[in-house]
Scaffold this active site. Structure first.
Site, mmCIF file in Angstrom:
data_model
loop_
_atom_site.group_PDB
_atom_site.id
_atom_site.type_symbol
_atom_site.label_atom_id
_atom_site.label_comp_id
_atom_site.label_asym_id
_atom_site.label_seq_id
_atom_site.Cartn_x
_atom_site.Cartn_y
_atom_site.Cartn_z
ATOM 1 N N ARG A 166 0.837 -1.217 0.000
ATOM 2 C CA ARG A 166 0.000 0.000 0.000
ATOM 3 C C ARG A 166 0.872 1.268 0.000
ATOM 4 O O ARG A 166 0.565 2.247 0.680
ATOM 5 C CB ARG A 166 -0.941 0.032 1.213
ATOM 6 C CG ARG A 166 -1.989 -1.071 1.254
ATOM 7 C CD ARG A 166 -3.002 -0.887 0.117
ATOM 8 N NE ARG A 166 -4.146 -1.746 0.296
ATOM 9 C CZ ARG A 166 -4.210 -3.025 -0.102
ATOM 10 N NH1 ARG A 166 -3.178 -3.581 -0.710
ATOM 11 N NH2 ARG A 166 -5.299 -3.726 0.074
ATOM 12 N N SER A 236 -10.543 -0.536 3.044
ATOM 13 C CA SER A 236 -9.802 -0.656 4.312
ATOM 14 C C SER A 236 -9.412 0.734 4.788
ATOM 15 O O SER A 236 -8.776 1.486 4.051
ATOM 16 C CB SER A 236 -8.526 -1.461 4.100
ATOM 17 O OG SER A 236 -8.825 -2.739 3.619
ATOM 18 N N GLU A 332 -5.104 4.301 5.946
ATOM 19 C CA GLU A 332 -4.866 3.934 4.547
ATOM 20 C C GLU A 332 -5.293 5.047 3.568
ATOM 21 O O GLU A 332 -4.481 5.458 2.738
ATOM 22 C CB GLU A 332 -5.609 2.617 4.267
ATOM 23 C CG GLU A 332 -4.811 1.639 3.441
ATOM 24 C CD GLU A 332 -5.000 1.933 1.989
ATOM 25 O OE1 GLU A 332 -4.031 2.394 1.365
ATOM 26 O OE2 GLU A 332 -6.107 1.710 1.475
HETATM 27 N N1 EPU Z 1 -10.669 -10.619 10.244
HETATM 28 C C1 EPU Z 1 -11.414 -10.702 11.402
HETATM 29 N N2 EPU Z 1 -12.412 -9.788 11.585
HETATM 30 C C2 EPU Z 1 -12.694 -8.821 10.678
HETATM 31 C C3 EPU Z 1 -11.923 -8.729 9.518
HETATM 32 C C4 EPU Z 1 -10.903 -9.651 9.316
HETATM 33 O O1 EPU Z 1 -11.201 -11.554 12.242
HETATM 34 O O2 EPU Z 1 -13.612 -8.035 10.924
HETATM 35 C C5 EPU Z 1 -9.627 -11.617 10.013
HETATM 36 C C6 EPU Z 1 -10.030 -12.582 8.893
HETATM 37 O O3 EPU Z 1 -10.784 -13.657 9.388
HETATM 38 C C7 EPU Z 1 -8.706 -13.020 8.350
HETATM 39 C C8 EPU Z 1 -7.834 -11.799 8.536
HETATM 40 O O4 EPU Z 1 -8.453 -10.983 9.507
HETATM 41 O O5 EPU Z 1 -8.168 -14.060 9.120
HETATM 42 C C9 EPU Z 1 -7.627 -11.035 7.225
HETATM 43 O O6 EPU Z 1 -8.907 -10.632 6.732
HETATM 44 P P1 EPU Z 1 -9.235 -10.508 5.157
HETATM 45 O O7 EPU Z 1 -8.807 -11.729 4.445
HETATM 46 O O8 EPU Z 1 -10.645 -10.069 5.038
HETATM 47 O O9 EPU Z 1 -8.270 -9.400 4.624
HETATM 48 P P2 EPU Z 1 -7.734 -8.059 5.263
HETATM 49 O O10 EPU Z 1 -6.309 -8.245 5.650
HETATM 50 O O11 EPU Z 1 -8.655 -7.589 6.346
HETATM 51 C C10 EPU Z 1 -6.778 -7.122 3.029
HETATM 52 C C11 EPU Z 1 -6.823 -5.845 2.265
HETATM 53 C C12 EPU Z 1 -8.135 -5.719 1.498
HETATM 54 C C13 EPU Z 1 -8.228 -6.900 0.540
HETATM 55 C C14 EPU Z 1 -8.163 -8.192 1.367
HETATM 56 C C15 EPU Z 1 -8.125 -9.414 0.473
HETATM 57 C C16 EPU Z 1 -5.469 -4.226 3.461
HETATM 58 C C17 EPU Z 1 -5.436 -2.988 4.306
HETATM 59 N N3 EPU Z 1 -6.678 -4.695 3.151
HETATM 60 O O12 EPU Z 1 -7.813 -7.070 4.007
HETATM 61 O O13 EPU Z 1 -8.046 -4.537 0.715
HETATM 62 O O14 EPU Z 1 -9.429 -6.856 -0.195
HETATM 63 O O15 EPU Z 1 -6.951 -8.210 2.157
HETATM 64 O O16 EPU Z 1 -6.901 -9.471 -0.174
HETATM 65 O O17 EPU Z 1 -4.421 -4.735 3.102
HETATM 66 C C18 EPU Z 1 -8.604 -2.214 0.640
HETATM 67 O O18 EPU Z 1 -7.402 -1.997 0.588
HETATM 68 O O19 EPU Z 1 -9.443 -1.285 0.631
HETATM 69 C C19 EPU Z 1 -9.072 -3.598 0.777
HETATM 70 C C20 EPU Z 1 -10.349 -3.893 0.940
#
Ligand code: EPU
Length: 346
Positions: A166, A236, A332
């Protein structure tokens, strides 16, 4: 040629958070000549300049002085390369998701995991958009830009863009100093599905098409992420924090279910959504803002709020995470910051 400037232009619908904002002046240059004319005008008049893309990763104040420029260069085209490689040229105002779906429908591989990310192509390199195990930096070949101080056109190779998680040079040394006019991406006609992230593999067959992967990604995103057309948000709101290995080790000992991803540099990436969720904040609402009920990493705007209120709300979320886990969350989306452009010294 004379530019069609709008005075006191309402930008409330031009940012996905739906924050109320007016621009003192606004212009959407449709070609390179008009863009150049707008930049010349800003310099001549000494107006502060704000560049706008799709407004999907931006926090707008209620008033933007000077001139807001939203490039309206909307062409894209393909150039055949060798060995099944296809170079995709996409101008700044091409809608990213529309491009991704058009490329996937043509059987071109490389961007399908990045489907349904809101925003315009021109903004994609700034935060090096990423999802489902792929980042823009994996497919980018060149970024075309114009330097604001002297109008010089340049083409940056990926190595010169300092891409990180990012992050890029457009958030660093070149912030507020260039306008991105075009991306060149390198896609492939040879299938190369990347299905390692989460349950993506379970959503598609054994040898899916690029379009099937893109559609599966869209389905996952629609389940988890709020549609900005329905509920204001900027995706995010926080980056996933990178912490030192010893802190990560202590946290994993205390919370064995905590998602954690060791990085090549020795640090460990934590899931900010999980940390916020564990603080009991999922679905928490105060005033006009809230933590999304399905993905705690996304802050939502219910309408009627302001940028200041949003920043205060986000600060409270980050404070809770810091108090509970000792981890600092970084924002972000960028804050729109009008800048004055001074002519380069010769
Ligand atoms: N999780 C929770 N509770 C929540 C959200 C997430 O426990 O409310 C846990 C999930 O179960 C999982 C972990 O956190 O074990 C990661 O969650 P997720 O796979 O949803 O991905 P993320 O790390 O929260 C990132 C990106 C997203 C992207 C997803 C999928 C960033 C800041 N965000 O989210 O990007 O879509 O991975 O690759 O890196 C964005 O940048 O706007 C965005 C949506």
């Amino acid at each position: 040629m004379s530019l069609a400037l709008c005075a006191h232009h309402d930008l409330s619908r031009d940012n996905t958070l739906g924050l109320p904002c007016r621009a003192e002046r606004f212009v959407a240059p449709a070609g390179r000549d008009e863009l150049r004319e707008a930049l010349d005008l800003v310099q001549r008049e000494g107006w502060p300049l704000t560049l706008l893309g799709g407004g999907s990763n931006l926090i707008l104040p209620s008033w933007l002085p000077g001139l807001v420029v939203r490039p309206a260069l909307r062409d894209w085209w393909l150039e055949e390369g060798e060995g099944g490689c296809v170079h995709v040229h996409a101008e700044a105002a091409v809608v990213w998701h529309e491009l991704v779906m058009a490329l996937a429908a043509r059987g071109l591989w490389g961007t399908e995991n990045l489907a349904l990310i809101p925003g315009h192509c021109g903004a994609a390199p700034i935060q090096n958009i990423g999802a489902y195990g792929v980042e823009l930096s994996d497919v980018i070949e060149a970024v075309h830009l114009v330097h604001l101080d002297d109008g010089r056109e340049a083409i940056l190779a990926p190595q010169a863009c300092a891409f990180g998680y990012r992050d890029s040079i457009f958030k660093g040394a070149l912030e507020g100093r260039v306008v991105i006019t075009r991306l060149v991406l390198r896609l492939s006609r040879i299938p190369r599905p990347r299905l390692g992230y989460g349950d993506l593999a379970g959503r598609v067959g054994a040898s899916p098409s690029a379009l099937e992967v893109a559609e599966a990604v869209c389905a996952i995103r629609r389940e988890k992420l709020p549609d900005p057309a329905v509920l204001g948000n900027a995706g995010s709101f926080f980056k996933n924090p990178l912490v030192a290995a010893d802190l990560a080790g202590k946290l994993v000992d205390a919370h064995p279910t905590m998602p954690h991803f060791p990085q090549p540099d020795g640090r460990v990436k934590l899931a900010a959504g999980w940390l916020i969720d564990q603080c009991g904040l999922k679905g928490w609402r105060q005033g006009h803002f809230g933590v999304h009920e399905r993905q705690a990493l996304v802050l939502v705007h219910f309408g009627g709020g302001s940028a200041l209120e949003l920043l205060d709300f986000a600060g409270r979320v980050a404070d809770s995470v810091r108090e509970r886990f000792g981890v600092t969350l970084a924002r972000e989306p960028r804050l729109a910051a009008p800048a004055r452009i001074f002519p380069a010294l010769t």
